[in-house]
Design a protein around this motif. Structure first.
Motif, PDB file in Angstrom:
ATOM      1  N   PRO A 186       0.805  -1.228   0.000  1.00  0.00           N
ATOM      2  CA  PRO A 186       0.000   0.000   0.000  1.00  0.00           C
ATOM      3  C   PRO A 186       0.836   1.274   0.000  1.00  0.00           C
ATOM      4  CG  PRO A 186      -0.929  -1.601   1.524  1.00  0.00           C
ATOM      5  CD  PRO A 186       0.377  -2.171   1.054  1.00  0.00           C
ATOM      6  N   GLU A 187       2.020   1.250   0.680  1.00  0.00           N
ATOM      7  CA  GLU A 187       2.834   2.466   0.753  1.00  0.00           C
ATOM      8  C   GLU A 187       3.460   2.833  -0.581  1.00  0.00           C
ATOM      9  OE1 GLU A 187       5.404  -0.991   2.268  1.00  0.00           O
ATOM     10  OE2 GLU A 187       3.345  -0.264   2.505  1.00  0.00           O
ATOM     11  N   ARG A 188       3.404   1.924  -1.554  1.00  0.00           N
ATOM     12  CA  ARG A 188       3.967   2.230  -2.865  1.00  0.00           C
ATOM     13  C   ARG A 188       3.033   3.091  -3.707  1.00  0.00           C
ATOM     14  NH1 ARG A 188       7.622  -1.880  -4.505  1.00  0.00           N
ATOM     15  NH2 ARG A 188       7.708  -0.902  -6.552  1.00  0.00           N
ATOM     16  N   TYR A 189       1.782   3.239  -3.272  1.00  0.00           N
ATOM     17  CA  TYR A 189       0.845   4.072  -4.021  1.00  0.00           C
ATOM     18  C   TYR A 189       1.129   5.536  -3.687  1.00  0.00           C
ATOM     19  CZ  TYR A 189      -1.914  -0.155  -4.940  1.00  0.00           C
ATOM     20  OH  TYR A 189      -2.331  -1.402  -5.347  1.00  0.00           O
ATOM     21  N   GLN A 190       1.909   6.201  -4.519  1.00  0.00           N
ATOM     22  CA  GLN A 190       2.243   7.605  -4.307  1.00  0.00           C
ATOM     23  C   GLN A 190       1.849   8.411  -5.545  1.00  0.00           C
ATOM     24  OE1 GLN A 190       6.237   8.429  -2.671  1.00  0.00           O
ATOM     25  NE2 GLN A 190       6.548   6.217  -2.537  1.00  0.00           N
ATOM     26  N   GLU A 191       1.001   9.395  -5.351  1.00  0.00           N
ATOM     27  CA  GLU A 191       0.643  10.271  -6.455  1.00  0.00           C
ATOM     28  C   GLU A 191       1.877  11.042  -6.899  1.00  0.00           C
ATOM     29  OE1 GLU A 191      -2.093  10.405  -8.066  1.00  0.00           O
ATOM     30  OE2 GLU A 191      -3.510   9.354  -6.756  1.00  0.00           O
ATOM     31  N   LEU A 192       2.051  11.177  -8.194  1.00  0.00           N
ATOM     32  CA  LEU A 192       3.226  11.874  -8.713  1.00  0.00           C
ATOM     33  C   LEU A 192       2.846  12.676  -9.939  1.00  0.00           C
ATOM     34  CD1 LEU A 192       6.304  12.332  -8.625  1.00  0.00           C
ATOM     35  CD2 LEU A 192       6.556  10.313 -10.078  1.00  0.00           C
ATOM     36  N   ALA A 193       3.178  13.958  -9.911  1.00  0.00           N
ATOM     37  CA  ALA A 193       2.934  14.837 -11.058  1.00  0.00           C
ATOM     38  C   ALA A 193       4.050  15.871 -11.097  1.00  0.00           C
ATOM     39  CB  ALA A 193       1.576  15.520 -10.939  1.00  0.00           C
ATOM     40  N   TYR A 194       4.395  16.315 -12.295  1.00  0.00           N
ATOM     41  CA  TYR A 194       5.422  17.333 -12.465  1.00  0.00           C
ATOM     42  C   TYR A 194       4.817  18.581 -13.113  1.00  0.00           C
ATOM     43  CZ  TYR A 194       8.881  13.643 -11.655  1.00  0.00           C
ATOM     44  OH  TYR A 194       9.629  12.619 -11.120  1.00  0.00           O
ATOM     45  N   THR A 195       5.260  19.738 -12.628  1.00  0.00           N
ATOM     46  CA  THR A 195       4.951  21.010 -13.274  1.00  0.00           C
ATOM     47  C   THR A 195       6.262  21.584 -13.799  1.00  0.00           C
ATOM     48  OG1 THR A 195       5.285  22.359 -11.286  1.00  0.00           O
ATOM     49  CG2 THR A 195       3.088  21.382 -11.609  1.00  0.00           C
ATOM     50  N   ARG A 196       6.174  22.654 -14.532  1.00  0.00           N
ATOM     51  CA  ARG A 196       7.397  23.263 -15.073  1.00  0.00           C
ATOM     52  C   ARG A 196       8.353  23.669 -13.956  1.00  0.00           C
ATOM     53  NH1 ARG A 196       6.585  26.878 -20.133  1.00  0.00           N
ATOM     54  NH2 ARG A 196       6.393  24.751 -20.923  1.00  0.00           N
ATOM     55  N   ASP A 197       7.819  24.096 -12.823  1.00  0.00           N
ATOM     56  CA  ASP A 197       8.672  24.513 -11.705  1.00  0.00           C
ATOM     57  C   ASP A 197       9.430  23.338 -11.090  1.00  0.00           C
ATOM     58  OD1 ASP A 197       7.878  27.126 -12.027  1.00  0.00           O
ATOM     59  OD2 ASP A 197       6.337  27.047 -10.465  1.00  0.00           O
ATOM     60  N   ASP A 198       8.950  22.120 -11.311  1.00  0.00           N
ATOM     61  CA  ASP A 198       9.615  20.941 -10.751  1.00  0.00           C
ATOM     62  C   ASP A 198      10.803  20.484 -11.585  1.00  0.00           C
ATOM     63  OD1 ASP A 198       7.720  20.634  -8.642  1.00  0.00           O
ATOM     64  OD2 ASP A 198       6.335  19.673 -10.064  1.00  0.00           O
ATOM     65  N   LEU A 199      10.905  20.949 -12.808  1.00  0.00           N
ATOM     66  CA  LEU A 199      11.925  20.440 -13.716  1.00  0.00           C
ATOM     67  C   LEU A 199      13.302  21.020 -13.411  1.00  0.00           C
ATOM     68  CD1 LEU A 199       9.999  20.558 -17.119  1.00  0.00           C
ATOM     69  CD2 LEU A 199      10.038  18.750 -15.392  1.00  0.00           C
ATOM     70  N   LEU A 200      14.316  20.204 -13.600  1.00  0.00           N
ATOM     71  CA  LEU A 200      15.692  20.659 -13.449  1.00  0.00           C
ATOM     72  C   LEU A 200      16.184  21.357 -14.708  1.00  0.00           C
ATOM     73  CD1 LEU A 200      17.179  17.379 -11.901  1.00  0.00           C
ATOM     74  CD2 LEU A 200      16.484  19.442 -10.662  1.00  0.00           C
ATOM     75  N   PHE A 201      15.625  20.949 -15.846  1.00  0.00           N
ATOM     76  CA  PHE A 201      16.043  21.487 -17.142  1.00  0.00           C
ATOM     77  C   PHE A 201      14.942  21.223 -18.151  1.00  0.00           C
ATOM     78  CE2 PHE A 201      17.697  20.767 -21.389  1.00  0.00           C
ATOM     79  CZ  PHE A 201      18.460  21.906 -21.609  1.00  0.00           C
ATOM     80  N   GLU A 202      14.785  22.130 -19.119  1.00  0.00           N
ATOM     81  CA  GLU A 202      13.864  21.878 -20.219  1.00  0.00           C
ATOM     82  C   GLU A 202      14.225  22.749 -21.414  1.00  0.00           C
ATOM     83  OE1 GLU A 202       9.082  21.402 -21.160  1.00  0.00           O
ATOM     84  OE2 GLU A 202       9.713  22.813 -19.592  1.00  0.00           O
ATOM     85  N   ASN A 203      14.241  22.141 -22.590  1.00  0.00           N
ATOM     86  CA  ASN A 203      14.265  22.896 -23.838  1.00  0.00           C
ATOM     87  C   ASN A 203      13.353  22.177 -24.824  1.00  0.00           C
ATOM     88  OD1 ASN A 203      15.729  20.722 -24.849  1.00  0.00           O
ATOM     89  ND2 ASN A 203      17.649  21.860 -25.100  1.00  0.00           N
ATOM     90  N   ASP A 204      13.476  22.462 -26.100  1.00  0.00           N
ATOM     91  CA  ASP A 204      12.561  21.857 -27.071  1.00  0.00           C
ATOM     92  C   ASP A 204      12.767  20.352 -27.230  1.00  0.00           C
ATOM     93  OD1 ASP A 204      11.437  24.306 -27.542  1.00  0.00           O
ATOM     94  OD2 ASP A 204      12.609  24.714 -29.358  1.00  0.00           O
ATOM     95  N   ASP A 205      13.949  19.870 -26.872  1.00  0.00           N
ATOM     96  CA  ASP A 205      14.275  18.465 -27.125  1.00  0.00           C
ATOM     97  C   ASP A 205      14.329  17.585 -25.878  1.00  0.00           C
ATOM     98  OD1 ASP A 205      14.576  18.747 -29.928  1.00  0.00           O
ATOM     99  OD2 ASP A 205      16.558  19.625 -29.615  1.00  0.00           O
ATOM    100  N   TYR A 206      14.640  18.175 -24.724  1.00  0.00           N
ATOM    101  CA  TYR A 206      14.854  17.374 -23.520  1.00  0.00           C
ATOM    102  C   TYR A 206      14.246  18.044 -22.298  1.00  0.00           C
ATOM    103  CZ  TYR A 206      18.396  15.164 -26.468  1.00  0.00           C
ATOM    104  OH  TYR A 206      19.034  14.529 -27.501  1.00  0.00           O
ATOM    105  N   LEU A 207      13.972  17.211 -21.309  1.00  0.00           N
ATOM    106  CA  LEU A 207      13.636  17.717 -19.984  1.00  0.00           C
ATOM    107  C   LEU A 207      14.303  16.810 -18.963  1.00  0.00           C
ATOM    108  CD1 LEU A 207      11.295  15.827 -18.371  1.00  0.00           C
ATOM    109  CD2 LEU A 207       9.854  16.794 -20.163  1.00  0.00           C
ATOM    110  N   ALA A 208      14.547  17.338 -17.777  1.00  0.00           N
ATOM    111  CA  ALA A 208      15.175  16.566 -16.709  1.00  0.00           C
ATOM    112  C   ALA A 208      14.401  16.763 -15.420  1.00  0.00           C
ATOM    113  CB  ALA A 208      16.629  16.994 -16.521  1.00  0.00           C
ATOM    114  N   VAL A 209      14.234  15.673 -14.669  1.00  0.00           N
ATOM    115  CA  VAL A 209      13.545  15.725 -13.385  1.00  0.00           C
ATOM    116  C   VAL A 209      14.470  15.165 -12.314  1.00  0.00           C
ATOM    117  CG1 VAL A 209      11.277  15.451 -14.458  1.00  0.00           C
ATOM    118  CG2 VAL A 209      12.502  13.421 -13.638  1.00  0.00           C
ATOM    119  N   ASN A 210      14.145  15.487 -11.061  1.00  0.00           N
ATOM    120  CA  ASN A 210      14.856  14.939  -9.906  1.00  0.00           C
ATOM    121  C   ASN A 210      14.006  13.806  -9.350  1.00  0.00           C
ATOM    122  OD1 ASN A 210      16.407  14.425  -7.660  1.00  0.00           O
ATOM    123  ND2 ASN A 210      16.086  16.414  -6.692  1.00  0.00           N
ATOM    124  N   LYS A 211      14.330  12.567  -9.721  1.00  0.00           N
ATOM    125  CA  LYS A 211      13.563  11.423  -9.241  1.00  0.00           C
ATOM    126  C   LYS A 211      13.764  11.253  -7.745  1.00  0.00           C
ATOM    127  CE  LYS A 211      14.609   6.949  -9.050  1.00  0.00           C
ATOM    128  NZ  LYS A 211      13.914   6.473  -7.835  1.00  0.00           N
TER     129      LYS A 211
END
Length: 295
Positions: free
Chosen positions: A68-93
């Motif tokens: 049950p503890e593995r059920y974690q809601e997860l969503a990303y917004t632009r403010d959550d991203l480490l990097f973004e351009n037209d080709d790539y984005l990066a998140v902090n997992k």
């Protein structure tokens, strides 16, 4: 845990959730619905996320049951991203999250959250997982936003042209401030790897970042991409990672392994770099061992 059953004449015509409860009485209807909603149900070989789907006799039903503890809601917004351009984005997992879908879940994975973020941009591209982090590892994950970008970074990874920097907390003292491990890695158990021959070539360079009273923060730069490479090579050196009991590390709230940074050159020659901050449990573990981080 994977549960498998087959709808009989008694389940034919029933809703999927009602039929699953009949086949798997150890599960409540609420639990079955959650499994279906999170992408952990397959009927006749295809994932189904509609609990009201009508069953037919003879259809195989597979449920991936996770804690049950593995059920974690997860969503990303632009403010959550480490990097973004037209080709790539990066998140902090975050530690504790699966980077891609498993037989147990779709929702709550980094892959699914990035797919949803791409939809907010109007893109119908899938989230392509071109490199992976273990569930217990945190840090940088880069996702290509187009098929062309995916082909480019995949080639860069294969050729060893993507620089990856990890931080790991260990309790034993390294013999020197810099060293490398060139030792083949092979599977030695159902979910365990080790230095073994024959094995796949693996090379990791290490350097001490900081020494504390009862712990050492180590930088690791893997030059190959083997499963559990850093964990195995550190354990091979007598330096198991804190929070990694699989390889002899002492217990901790999380595994203290973090992908600090990744960088490579895009097809248009622009440099791409993403750097991920440490989370509080990692910083606290360092502080408790006399390592105070100013960055």
């Amino acid at each position: 845990m994977i549960l498998t059953g087959r709808a009989g004449e008694g389940e034919a015509g029933m809703r999927l959730d009602d039929g699953a409860v009949r086949l798997f009485p150890q599960l409540s209807k609420t639990r079955v619905r959650k499994i279906i909603d999170w992408g952990g149900c397959a009927v006749a070989g295809a994932m189904v996320r509609v609990a009201s789907r009508t069953l037919r006799a003879g259809e195989e039903i597979v449920l991936g049951v996770m804690e049950p503890e593995r059920y974690q809601e997860l969503a990303y917004t632009r403010d959550d991203l480490l990097f973004e351009n037209d080709d790539y984005l990066a998140v902090n997992k975050a530690a504790g999250l699966n980077c891609q879908r498993t037989p147990y879940q779709l929702k709550g994975t980094v892959e699914h959250a990035v797919t949803l973020y791409l939809r907010t941009l109007g893109s119908q591209e899938p989230a392509r997982v071109i490199h992976r982090l273990d569930r217990g590892t945190s840090g940088v994950m880069i996702f290509p936003k187009t098929k062309r970008a995916a082909a480019h970074i995949s080639a860069q990874l294969k050729e060893g042209r993507v620089e990856k920097v990890y931080w790991a907390l260990v309790t034993a003292e390294p013999a020197s401030d810099q060293w490398e491990v060139n030792a083949p890695i092979a599977k030695v158990g159902s979910a365990r790897y080790g230095v073994a021959t024959p094995g796949r070539e693996a090379l990791t360079r290490f350097a001490v970042i900081a020494r504390g009273t009862c712990g050492v923060l180590v930088e690791a730069r893997p030059l190959t991409g083997r499963t559990h490479q850093i964990r195995v090579h550190l354990a091979h050196c007598g330096l198991p990672i804190v929070g990694d009991p699989t390889y002899g590390g002492e217990k901790a709230p999380r595994m203290m392994l973090h992908c600090r940074a990744m960088s490579f050159t895009a097809a248009d020659r622009r440099p791409i770099t993403a750097e991920a901050p440490l989370d509080d449990p990692f910083r606290d573990a360092c502080a408790s061992r006399g390592i105070i981080l100013e960055f």
